[in-house]
Design a protein around this motif. Structure first.
Motif, PDB file in Angstrom:
ATOM      1  N   TYR B 242      -0.663  -7.962   0.044  1.00 13.69           N
ATOM      2  CA  TYR B 242      -0.152  -8.181   1.398  1.00 13.69           C
ATOM      3  C   TYR B 242       1.253  -7.589   1.549  1.00 13.69           C
ATOM      4  O   TYR B 242       1.553  -6.895   2.516  1.00 13.69           O
ATOM      5  CB  TYR B 242      -0.139  -9.672   1.715  1.00 13.69           C
ATOM      6  CG  TYR B 242       0.250  -9.971   3.136  1.00 13.69           C
ATOM      7  CD1 TYR B 242      -0.659  -9.808   4.168  1.00 13.69           C
ATOM      8  CD2 TYR B 242       1.538 -10.388   3.453  1.00 13.69           C
ATOM      9  CE1 TYR B 242      -0.313 -10.064   5.475  1.00 13.69           C
ATOM     10  CE2 TYR B 242       1.908 -10.646   4.762  1.00 13.69           C
ATOM     11  CZ  TYR B 242       0.975 -10.488   5.778  1.00 13.69           C
ATOM     12  OH  TYR B 242       1.327 -10.730   7.065  1.00 13.69           O
ATOM     13  N   VAL B 248      -5.265  -8.020   3.499  1.00  8.19           N
ATOM     14  CA  VAL B 248      -5.661  -9.317   2.949  1.00  8.19           C
ATOM     15  C   VAL B 248      -7.121  -9.219   2.517  1.00  8.19           C
ATOM     16  O   VAL B 248      -7.939  -8.652   3.226  1.00  8.19           O
ATOM     17  CB  VAL B 248      -5.533 -10.434   4.018  1.00  8.19           C
ATOM     18  CG1 VAL B 248      -6.087 -11.751   3.503  1.00  8.19           C
ATOM     19  CG2 VAL B 248      -4.085 -10.594   4.458  1.00  8.19           C
ATOM     20  N   VAL B 249      -7.428  -9.743   1.332  1.00  5.19           N
ATOM     21  CA  VAL B 249      -8.826  -9.837   0.920  1.00  5.19           C
ATOM     22  C   VAL B 249      -9.388 -11.103   1.542  1.00  5.19           C
ATOM     23  O   VAL B 249      -9.012 -12.210   1.171  1.00  5.19           O
ATOM     24  CB  VAL B 249      -8.971  -9.914  -0.615  1.00  5.19           C
ATOM     25  CG1 VAL B 249     -10.431  -9.836  -1.012  1.00  5.19           C
ATOM     26  CG2 VAL B 249      -8.193  -8.806  -1.286  1.00  5.19           C
ATOM     27  N   GLU B 250     -10.259 -10.931   2.545  1.00  5.83           N
ATOM     28  CA  GLU B 250     -10.806 -12.114   3.214  1.00  5.83           C
ATOM     29  C   GLU B 250     -11.881 -12.751   2.345  1.00  5.83           C
ATOM     30  O   GLU B 250     -12.369 -12.153   1.383  1.00  5.83           O
ATOM     31  CB  GLU B 250     -11.393 -11.715   4.578  1.00  5.83           C
ATOM     32  CG  GLU B 250     -10.378 -11.140   5.553  1.00  5.83           C
ATOM     33  CD  GLU B 250      -9.282 -12.127   5.963  1.00  5.83           C
ATOM     34  OE1 GLU B 250      -9.409 -13.341   5.685  1.00  5.83           O
ATOM     35  OE2 GLU B 250      -8.290 -11.673   6.574  1.00  5.83           O
TER      36      GLU B 250
END
Lengths: 306, 447
Positions: B242, B248-250
């Protein structure tokens, strides 16, 4: 070689602890307490301060003893509650009424809900409201610095009667509860809490700011009226020391900001439109009840969550 | 990016007194015990021994072959004789380790060749042969991570040189001492992965590394040195990603699906080293520090050497040890004795004295909200604590799911700040364990 510790991380810790935080709050309240003693007289105030603190600590001690719970008076939170209650009472209060307030705060509002960190309502505020209900004139009747009973500035605003000057208001030369009149002392405490990072500035500033702005708007932009509203009653004391209570406010900063806004709004509405002269205590108690919902309504998605 | 919200983090004491100490090679140990897993973990991903007791082995010779994707090939780190293939306790799991008695010669394996891959598949095979795993702690094999490039384009390689953990300076030393190998590694990834952007994220408390690498890559527009504020946990995957890219890795997503991979700077260097020397991963730089260590150092150690030997190489102990950690002061894993052995992903040995190792007795939660305010991922550790107090397992699981305990990355910030000294991180971990088990047993309600 002795057994090695196998506890999981983190293996270092910040220097803070709960007791130190409570001690910081007590230290932050001292200027207001001293100012109260100076303004209203040693004989008139000291017995009330001592009675409240001793009754608070003693009732927590006895409650833990009787219910066979781990002793918690060492965390100093009962001292904070007792001191806060005393600062919220006027010198008219009788010693046994003050003591009763402390017992009510500690036993009914705090301990019966599971002790420190578990009560939903602010003990000092709830006790003050209880005393107001039970013994109205004695507790809330404005005691003027010369010891005579009279109207507080909040009673007088809008009546056209002679008000103390703004400087007198700032220094505490006016009627009111022991610890609420000297704004200078309260701000010193506020600064100390900020420096020690015990509280953040947002809650008190939003709370006071809301009352100020609404007063400004509804008075047709009279800065004088808005300033009197800001310096009157228990606004500063409540905003700095009661609306920032950890236990009875939401846990996230975002929800705490809404909490402060709600406090300001309710305080203003009570002061401006209702029969009561003061609304700080009621506003905080109302928002205490709303706290869990504020947390829920303002929840945000965690990073990488849903 | 100006509206980018900032991630909560923690200012920690750094304790990085070894930062100025160049890595020195420790004396050849008499013996190594090489665990057949890259790290002391709960998951016992093991490799299969391919040598027998009595065999003579040389440095770099493969002694165990990977069994599954999580494991890696293991190579002899000293030359000598295999004296045992024995059970080895690894955290909560048990595994196997190969004991080699050193002949003191450090004789190199004659079969080692400098690899010459021609394409991505061959390159990945070479990386696989090198036995290099993620050296920042996760210990996931590097080839498996890079193999994401077979499925989709990796445009950005984020090289993690944050090293936010207190005490550890091993990555810092690697960046100072092996700039050439960082460059080599980047060239390899450029060539075989075709990545266009390389970001080296380094905390500002390492200005010398930032300066050196900035100078080295000043003519390469693909490489960006990114100074990061020195806060914990700057090096954590989500945080670094970030702060460096704004991505962002959701939930349910893989990092590679964003076209990004994150590789620890030491892993990159180890990988590059294989393509220069042909020597697979048999040694690494570790930081040895802590109040009980006489002469804190950065040491080059063979994999499998005992903590006892490592301590010996640092002048011994000056105090009774209270806690021995593999890793830093925040997320380090406690070891049972000086007889623990260095694994591939061990980046530091921190030995605290008895006084520091003692934990303060927890007091009741005062609802101060510091744990919530500090959580880099925006979780509420007090809700997990509340959940774990519930009796009914279904209610417990439901609350843990709702509050998303599984998002927690165990950074430990919540425990660190808690004025009531509550074991929040430990509780989060217990919550994750409980929920995983519960979801396995209740696949229907496991939503």
């Amino acid at each position: 070689m002795e057994q090695l510790m196998m506890s999981s991380g983190p293996h270092i810790h910040s220097k803070d602890n709960s007791r130190r935080i409570m001690l910081d709050v007590i230290l932050a309240l001292l200027p207001a307490a001293i100012a109260g003693v100076v303004i209203f007289g040693v004989k008139e105030t000291l017995p009330i301060l001592l009675t409240c603190v001793i009754a608070a600590v003693l009732s927590e001690f006895l409650f833990n003893l009787i219910t066979k719970k781990k002793q918690t008076v060492g965390d100093l939170s009962a001292v904070v509650t007792g001191l806060l209650l005393a600062l919220n009472l006027s010198t008219n209060v009788l010693w046994w009424q003050a003591a009763l307030g402390s017992v009510f705060a500690i036993v009914l509002v705090k301990c019966l809900f599971g002790g420190i960190g578990r009560n939903f309502a602010n003990p000092a505020i709830t006790a003050r409201i209880f005393l107001l209900m039970a013994f109205t004139s004695k507790v809330a009747g404005g005691v003027l610095p010369d010891g005579t009973t009279g109207a507080t500035p909040l009673d007088l605003i809008g009546t056209g009667a002679q008000l103390p000057t703004l400087l007198e208001m700032f220094l505490g030369q006016r009627g009111g509860a022991i610890g609420e009149t000297c704004i200078l002392a309260l701000l010193l405490g506020f600064a100390y809490l900020l420096i020690r990072k015990v509280i953040r500035w947002e809650i008190p500033v939003i709370f006071m700011g809301t009352v100020f702005v609404l007063s400004l708007l509804f008075s047709g932009f009279s800065f004088e009226t808005a300033l009197y509203e800001l310096l009157s009653g228990g606004l500063v004391l409540g905003a700095v020391f009661m609306a920032t209570d950890y236990t009875t406010t939401p846990i996230t900063l975002r929800a705490r900001m809404w909490f402060a806004l709600g406090c300001g709004l309710i305080t203003f509405v009570i002061r401006w439109f209702c029969a009561l002269p003061e609304g700080v205590s009621y506003s905080i108690l109302c928002m205490n009840i709303l706290s869990p919902w504020l947390e829920k309504w303002t929840r945000r998605k965690p990073l990488g969550g849903v | 990016m100006s509206l980018k919200k900032s991630i909560s983090s923690l200012k920690l004491p750094h304790y990085k007194s070894t930062a100025g100490m160049a890595a020195v090679r420790m004396p050849i140990p008499k013996e190594v015990l090489i665990p057949l897993s890259p790290m002391n973990a709960h998951h016992a991903t093991m490799s299969e021994p391919i040598v027998q007791v009595g065999d003579h082995v040389t440095v770099g010779q493969m002694i165990a072959r990977e069994k599954d994707r999580g494991a890696s090939h293991i190579h002899a780190s000293v030359s000598g004789t295999v004296t045992g293939i024995e059970p080895y306790a690894m955290g909560n799991a048990s595994g196997t380790a190969i004991r080699i008695e050193s002949d003191g010669k450090m004789e190199k394996c004659p079969d080692l060749k400098i690899p010459q891959p021609a394409n991505l598949d061959e390159f990945l095979q070479c990386v696989r042969d090198s036995g290099v795993v993620g050296l920042g702690g996760a210990a996931y094999p590097v080839w498996a991570k890079l193999s994401a490039a077979q499925k989709g384009h990796i445009s950005t390689v984020l090289i993690n040189g944050a090293e936010c953990e207190p005490f550890i300076t091993a990555d810092h030393r690697v960046m100072l001492e092996h700039g050439d190998l960082i460059q080599k590694g980047i060239e390899l990834l450029k060539q075989f992965l075709g990545s266009e952007e390389f970001i080296i994220g380094i905390e500002e408390n390492k200005p010398d590394a930032i300066a050196q690498l900035t100078e080295r890559f000043k003519d390469d527009p693909a490489v960006k040195i990114m100074p990061l504020s020195s806060v914990y946990p700057q090096g954590a995957k989500q945080v670094l990603l970030y702060n460096a890219t704004g991505k962002v890795v959701e939930k349910g997503q893989r990092l590679a699906s964003l076209g990004v991979i994150i590789i620890n700077v030491s892993s990159l260097v180890k990988m590059a080293e294989y393509f220069v020397t042909g020597m697979p991963m048999v040694e690494r730089i570790i930081t040895v520090d802590g109040s009980a260590v006489k002469e804190p150092k950065n040491l080059i150690v063979p994999i499998g050497v005992s903590v006892r030997d490592v301590v010996e190489a640092c002048g011994g102990l000056k105090e009774e040890p209270g806690k021995i950690l593999f890793g830093g002061a925040m997320m380090g894993k406690p070891q049972e004795s000086l007889d623990a052995h260095i694994m591939k992903a061990t980046n530091a040995v921190v030995i605290m004295n008895r006084k520091e190792a003692l934990k303060t007795e927890p007091s009741p939660c005062i609802h101060c909200g510091r744990c919530v305010a500090v959580c880099p991922l925006g979780l509420n550790p007090t809700a997990f604590a509340r959940a774990m107090e519930l009796e009914d397992p279904a209610a417990k699981a439901a609350l843990l799911q709702k509050e998303q305990v599984k998002v927690c990355m165990q950074c430990g910030c919540c425990s660190y700040v808690c004025p009531a000294h509550r074991p929040l991180a430990e509780n989060n971990n217990a919550g994750i364990g409980f929920l995983r088990k519960w979801e396995k047993e209740h696949p229907e309600g496991g939503k």
